[in-house]
Motif scaffolding. Structure first.
Motif, mmCIF file in Angstrom:
data_model
loop_
_atom_site.group_PDB
_atom_site.id
_atom_site.type_symbol
_atom_site.label_atom_id
_atom_site.label_comp_id
_atom_site.label_asym_id
_atom_site.label_seq_id
_atom_site.Cartn_x
_atom_site.Cartn_y
_atom_site.Cartn_z
ATOM 1 N N PHE A 199 0.805 -1.878 0.229
ATOM 2 C CA PHE A 199 0.072 -0.090 0.099
ATOM 3 C C PHE A 199 0.846 1.275 -0.095
ATOM 4 O O PHE A 199 0.729 2.100 -0.909
ATOM 5 C CB PHE A 199 -0.798 -0.523 1.486
ATOM 6 N N LEU A 200 2.092 1.505 0.582
ATOM 7 C CA LEU A 200 2.735 2.019 0.942
ATOM 8 C C LEU A 200 3.615 2.898 -0.565
ATOM 9 O O LEU A 200 3.391 3.907 -0.561
ATOM 10 C CB LEU A 200 3.686 2.384 1.919
ATOM 11 N N SER A 201 3.601 1.762 -1.868
ATOM 12 C CA SER A 201 4.692 2.259 -2.481
ATOM 13 C C SER A 201 3.433 2.486 -3.976
ATOM 14 O O SER A 201 3.473 1.960 -4.577
ATOM 15 C CB SER A 201 4.823 0.859 -2.357
ATOM 16 N N GLU A 202 2.489 1.916 -3.688
ATOM 17 C CA GLU A 202 0.865 2.398 -3.964
ATOM 18 C C GLU A 202 1.262 0.945 -5.209
ATOM 19 O O GLU A 202 1.310 1.224 -6.452
ATOM 20 C CB GLU A 202 0.672 3.399 -5.042
ATOM 21 N N GLY A 203 1.523 0.173 -5.274
ATOM 22 C CA GLY A 203 1.479 -1.367 -5.397
ATOM 23 C C GLY A 203 3.351 -1.257 -6.320
ATOM 24 O O GLY A 203 3.423 -2.926 -6.428
ATOM 25 N N SER A 231 3.300 -7.597 -9.442
ATOM 26 C CA SER A 231 2.601 -6.600 -10.532
ATOM 27 C C SER A 231 3.174 -4.827 -11.034
ATOM 28 O O SER A 231 2.454 -5.146 -11.992
ATOM 29 C CB SER A 231 1.233 -6.795 -10.194
ATOM 30 N N GLY A 232 4.131 -5.006 -9.895
ATOM 31 C CA GLY A 232 4.342 -3.686 -9.969
ATOM 32 C C GLY A 232 3.055 -1.983 -9.696
ATOM 33 O O GLY A 232 2.185 -2.678 -9.782
ATOM 34 N N LYS A 233 3.625 -1.617 -10.432
ATOM 35 C CA LYS A 233 2.700 0.566 -9.690
ATOM 36 C C LYS A 233 1.425 -0.323 -10.134
ATOM 37 O O LYS A 233 1.403 0.258 -11.389
ATOM 38 C CB LYS A 233 3.626 1.569 -9.793
ATOM 39 N N TRP A 234 0.579 0.556 -9.243
ATOM 40 C CA TRP A 234 -1.287 0.292 -9.420
ATOM 41 C C TRP A 234 -1.364 1.375 -11.015
ATOM 42 O O TRP A 234 -0.162 2.420 -10.443
ATOM 43 C CB TRP A 234 -1.649 1.059 -8.315
ATOM 44 N N THR A 235 -1.768 0.936 -11.462
ATOM 45 C CA THR A 235 -2.446 1.974 -12.513
ATOM 46 C C THR A 235 -2.928 2.991 -11.896
ATOM 47 O O THR A 235 -3.564 3.439 -11.239
ATOM 48 C CB THR A 235 -3.602 1.504 -13.428
ATOM 49 N N PRO A 236 -2.707 4.349 -12.163
ATOM 50 C CA PRO A 236 -3.113 6.273 -11.891
ATOM 51 C C PRO A 236 -4.464 6.393 -11.931
ATOM 52 O O PRO A 236 -4.947 5.252 -12.496
ATOM 53 C CB PRO A 236 -1.974 7.087 -12.717
ATOM 54 N N LEU A 237 -5.062 7.331 -11.117
ATOM 55 C CA LEU A 237 -6.269 7.346 -10.768
ATOM 56 C C LEU A 237 -6.112 8.535 -12.652
ATOM 57 O O LEU A 237 -5.993 9.053 -13.104
ATOM 58 C CB LEU A 237 -6.249 8.281 -9.546
ATOM 59 N N TYR A 251 -15.340 -5.113 -2.668
ATOM 60 C CA TYR A 251 -14.419 -4.663 -3.384
ATOM 61 C C TYR A 251 -13.067 -4.591 -3.189
ATOM 62 O O TYR A 251 -12.566 -4.171 -4.045
ATOM 63 C CB TYR A 251 -14.432 -2.559 -3.140
ATOM 64 N N ALA A 252 -12.893 -5.219 -2.398
ATOM 65 C CA ALA A 252 -12.003 -5.396 -2.809
ATOM 66 C C ALA A 252 -11.775 -6.599 -3.396
ATOM 67 O O ALA A 252 -10.107 -6.635 -4.071
ATOM 68 C CB ALA A 252 -10.542 -6.036 -0.958
ATOM 69 N N LEU A 253 -12.078 -7.435 -3.431
ATOM 70 C CA LEU A 253 -11.952 -7.754 -5.193
ATOM 71 C C LEU A 253 -11.663 -7.810 -6.700
ATOM 72 O O LEU A 253 -10.767 -8.280 -8.153
ATOM 73 C CB LEU A 253 -12.282 -9.398 -5.344
ATOM 74 N N VAL A 254 -12.640 -6.670 -6.568
ATOM 75 C CA VAL A 254 -12.082 -6.188 -7.331
ATOM 76 C C VAL A 254 -11.078 -5.200 -8.009
ATOM 77 O O VAL A 254 -10.480 -5.311 -8.680
ATOM 78 C CB VAL A 254 -13.732 -4.998 -7.698
ATOM 79 N N GLN A 258 -8.333 -6.353 -6.688
ATOM 80 C CA GLN A 258 -7.663 -7.286 -6.551
ATOM 81 C C GLN A 258 -6.974 -7.444 -7.980
ATOM 82 O O GLN A 258 -6.225 -7.568 -8.562
ATOM 83 C CB GLN A 258 -7.878 -8.210 -6.079
ATOM 84 N N LYS A 259 -7.949 -7.887 -8.985
ATOM 85 C CA LYS A 259 -8.288 -7.904 -10.603
ATOM 86 C C LYS A 259 -7.245 -6.567 -11.292
ATOM 87 O O LYS A 259 -6.682 -6.679 -12.538
ATOM 88 C CB LYS A 259 -9.507 -8.171 -10.850
ATOM 89 N N THR A 260 -7.692 -5.117 -11.119
ATOM 90 C CA THR A 260 -7.336 -4.053 -11.495
ATOM 91 C C THR A 260 -5.646 -3.363 -10.599
ATOM 92 O O THR A 260 -5.193 -2.342 -11.888
ATOM 93 C CB THR A 260 -7.756 -2.482 -11.224
ATOM 94 N N ARG A 261 -5.525 -3.470 -9.669
ATOM 95 C CA ARG A 261 -5.028 -2.744 -8.758
ATOM 96 C C ARG A 261 -4.431 -4.074 -8.216
ATOM 97 O O ARG A 261 -5.274 -4.137 -6.881
ATOM 98 C CB ARG A 261 -5.345 -1.554 -7.823
#
Length: 160
Positions: free
Chosen positions: A47-51, A56-62, A115-118, A120-123
């Protein structure tokens, strides 16, 4: 042989085996505290590194529009931390929506938030690197070594 596996939304992400101990251990509840601690440390870093810490690498930006809304309505809150319910449920056992069930032969840990599962698929919230897998495995190995020593076996230091 004892197998330690981890699944995320039905997909196996970790599979490790420990030889020569299955006849002596039938209840793993004393082994889970180390795994639980390691899991929460891994998730906090995720969480602190935003993925970025995960495999899987950094989460998709907002999206630009949502980013502006979030900055205005929830200043300082990063991705997946708008109200911190998901963060708290994935990084510690005391949050309202945390799932933590240490059983004799199974450990279930995660979040009850729908919404955790949702996400998990995208971020991917749980995205174990090889180092993370080693950390989880090492926590079990350390308990195995302590168990072996307590029952009178000689264990080499490099095994711990």
């Amino acid at each position: 042989m004892i197998r330690f596996t981890a699944e995320v939304t039905g997909t196996q992400v970790l599979d490790r085996a420990f030889n020569r101990v299955d006849q002596e251990i039938s209840d793993f509840r004393n082994f889970w505290p180390g795994v639980i601690t390691a899991f929460y440390e891994i998730e906090t870093e995720q969480f602190l590194s935003e993925g970025a810490k995960g495999a899987s690498g950094k989460w998709t930006p907002l999206s630009p529009a949502y980013k502006l809304f979030k900055e205005r309505e929830f200043p300082g809150k990063t991705i997946l931390r708008r109200e911190d319910a998901l963060y708290e449920s994935m990084t510690g056992p005391d949050a309202l929506d945390s799932i933590l069930r240490p059983e004799k032969d199974e450990l279930t840990i995660g979040s009850a938030l729908p919404y955790a599962l949702v996400h998990q698929k995208t971020r991917p919230i749980i995205s174990l690197t090889e180092n993370d897998k080693r950390k989880l495995t090492k926590s079990i190995q350390q308990r195995l070594v302590a168990f072996a020593r307590a029952t009178g076996f000689e264990v080499e230091e490099k095994a711990a």
